[in-house]
Structures are given as C-alpha cells and as structure tokens.
Design a protein around this motif. Structure first.
Motif, short mmCIF file in Angstrom:
data_model
loop_
_atom_site.label_atom_id
_atom_site.label_comp_id
_atom_site.label_asym_id
_atom_site.label_seq_id
_atom_site.Cartn_x
_atom_site.Cartn_y
_atom_site.Cartn_z
N VAL A 212 5.52 5.06 -7.24
CA VAL A 212 6.10 4.98 -5.90
C VAL A 212 5.20 5.70 -4.89
N SER A 213 4.86 6.96 -5.18
CA SER A 213 4.11 7.74 -4.20
C SER A 213 2.93 8.51 -4.77
N SER B 136 11.60 4.61 0.81
CA SER B 136 12.82 4.03 0.25
C SER B 136 12.59 2.60 -0.24
N GLN C 42 10.62 2.79 -3.44
CA GLN C 42 11.50 3.19 -4.55
C GLN C 42 12.37 2.01 -4.99
N ASP D 12 12.32 0.56 -8.73
CA ASP D 12 13.56 0.51 -9.51
C ASP D 12 13.88 -0.91 -9.96
#
Length: 175
Positions: free
Chosen positions: A101-102, A124, A127, A131
């Motif tokens: 993600v990051s 967000s 993410q 997910d």
C-alpha cells in the motif's frame, strides 16, 4: 544558556554513521526505506521514465525560479532518484499482486513501487485495492465492482500497466 550535551552529539554521529553504512553497503534497502519514510514529492510518471528524461526534468527545474512547494519537493525527490539510478538501482512498476500500500519494497536488487506512488491514488483507495486483491479478487471486472474502488481508478491502474498480472475476465476463449 543551553549547552548541547555530548551524548546528544554522539547520538547524531552514530545515526549518521548508520545511515552512511546502509547507503554504501545496502543501497537498495536504504533507498526503499528513504522513499517509504518520505514519499512526498515522489512522481510515478517521472520516476518510471528513462534517466535522460529525468535529467531533462531536473534541468528544467534548475532553470525555473518560480517553483511551487510541491514542484520543489518533487525536484528534491527526483534528485535522489537520479542518484539511485547512477548507482545502478531501478524501480519495478506497481503491480496489483505484488505492491504494498505505502511501502517501497526491495525485490531482486530493484525497488517495487507501492500503490500510493501513483498520483491520484490516496492512502484509503490504495488500501481498498490491496484489501480487494487479498480477499480474492482475481479479475479486472471483479475489481471494478469492489466497494471503494471506482471505475476511474481501475482505468488509471490499467493505463499505468498495474493490472497486467490480472486477467480481464473469467470467461474462457477458444479462439
């Protein structure tokens, strides 16, 4: 008056030595950690271009005196990318199945870019994509209908080549 303590100075020197050691002996991990800790200013489009394009961008930034704060941060970050390229280290593009993600992740002597490296993807949304893939989304069609991931985001990911490892649909073709 405040007297700077020797122990504080010693701690700074030790931290600088640790950074220097990693920069010399573990450069891939150093740069991955550097960009993970300071992702602001990172521009996916510029970083994925050849070194000549990066040099041209840096020259244009040097000539201009009216850089905005964001452009200044991008120019500083791209100077570190240029240094990294000079040492023979390159980036791997964002891959929906392999990217974080990051965090910029070292992978086979190169650095895999995270989702947030792409401008237009916030934390967000990144993410949500991560997910969705971890929960079993296996095609681009399924990703389009996932909550929190819009059609425009999927189109952006396809444009950047991030969805190359996912099939378009589950339909089998005999031709």
């Amino acid at each position: 008056k405040y007297m700077f303590p020797k122990a504080h100075a010693a701690a700074y020197v030790l931290a600088a030595l640790r950074l220097a050691w990693f920069k010399v002996f573990r450069p891939v991990e150093y740069y991955a950690t550097y960009f993970s800790a300071r992702p602001d200013g990172f521009d996916y489009d510029i970083a994925m271009q050849p070194k000549s394009s990066l040099m041209q961008y840096l020259e244009e930034c040097k000539k201009r005196n009216d850089l905005s704060q964001k452009e200044e941060a991008t120019a500083d970050c791209m100077q570190i990318v240029n240094e990294m390229y000079a040492r023979g280290i390159s980036f791997l593009p964002v891959d929906v199945l392999k990217s974080s993600v990051s965090s910029f992740v070292p992978e086979n002597g190169r650095i895999r870019l995270p989702f947030i490296a792409i401008s237009g993807l916030g934390l967000s949304v990144a993410q949500n994509i991560f997910d969705a893939v971890k929960s079993g989304v296996s095609t681009v069609e399924e990703l389009r209908v996932c909550p929190g991931v819009g059609r425009s985001i999927v189109d952006l990911l396809q444009e950047k080549g991030c969805l190359a490892s996912l099939p378009e649909s589950d339909q089998l073709s005999f031709f």
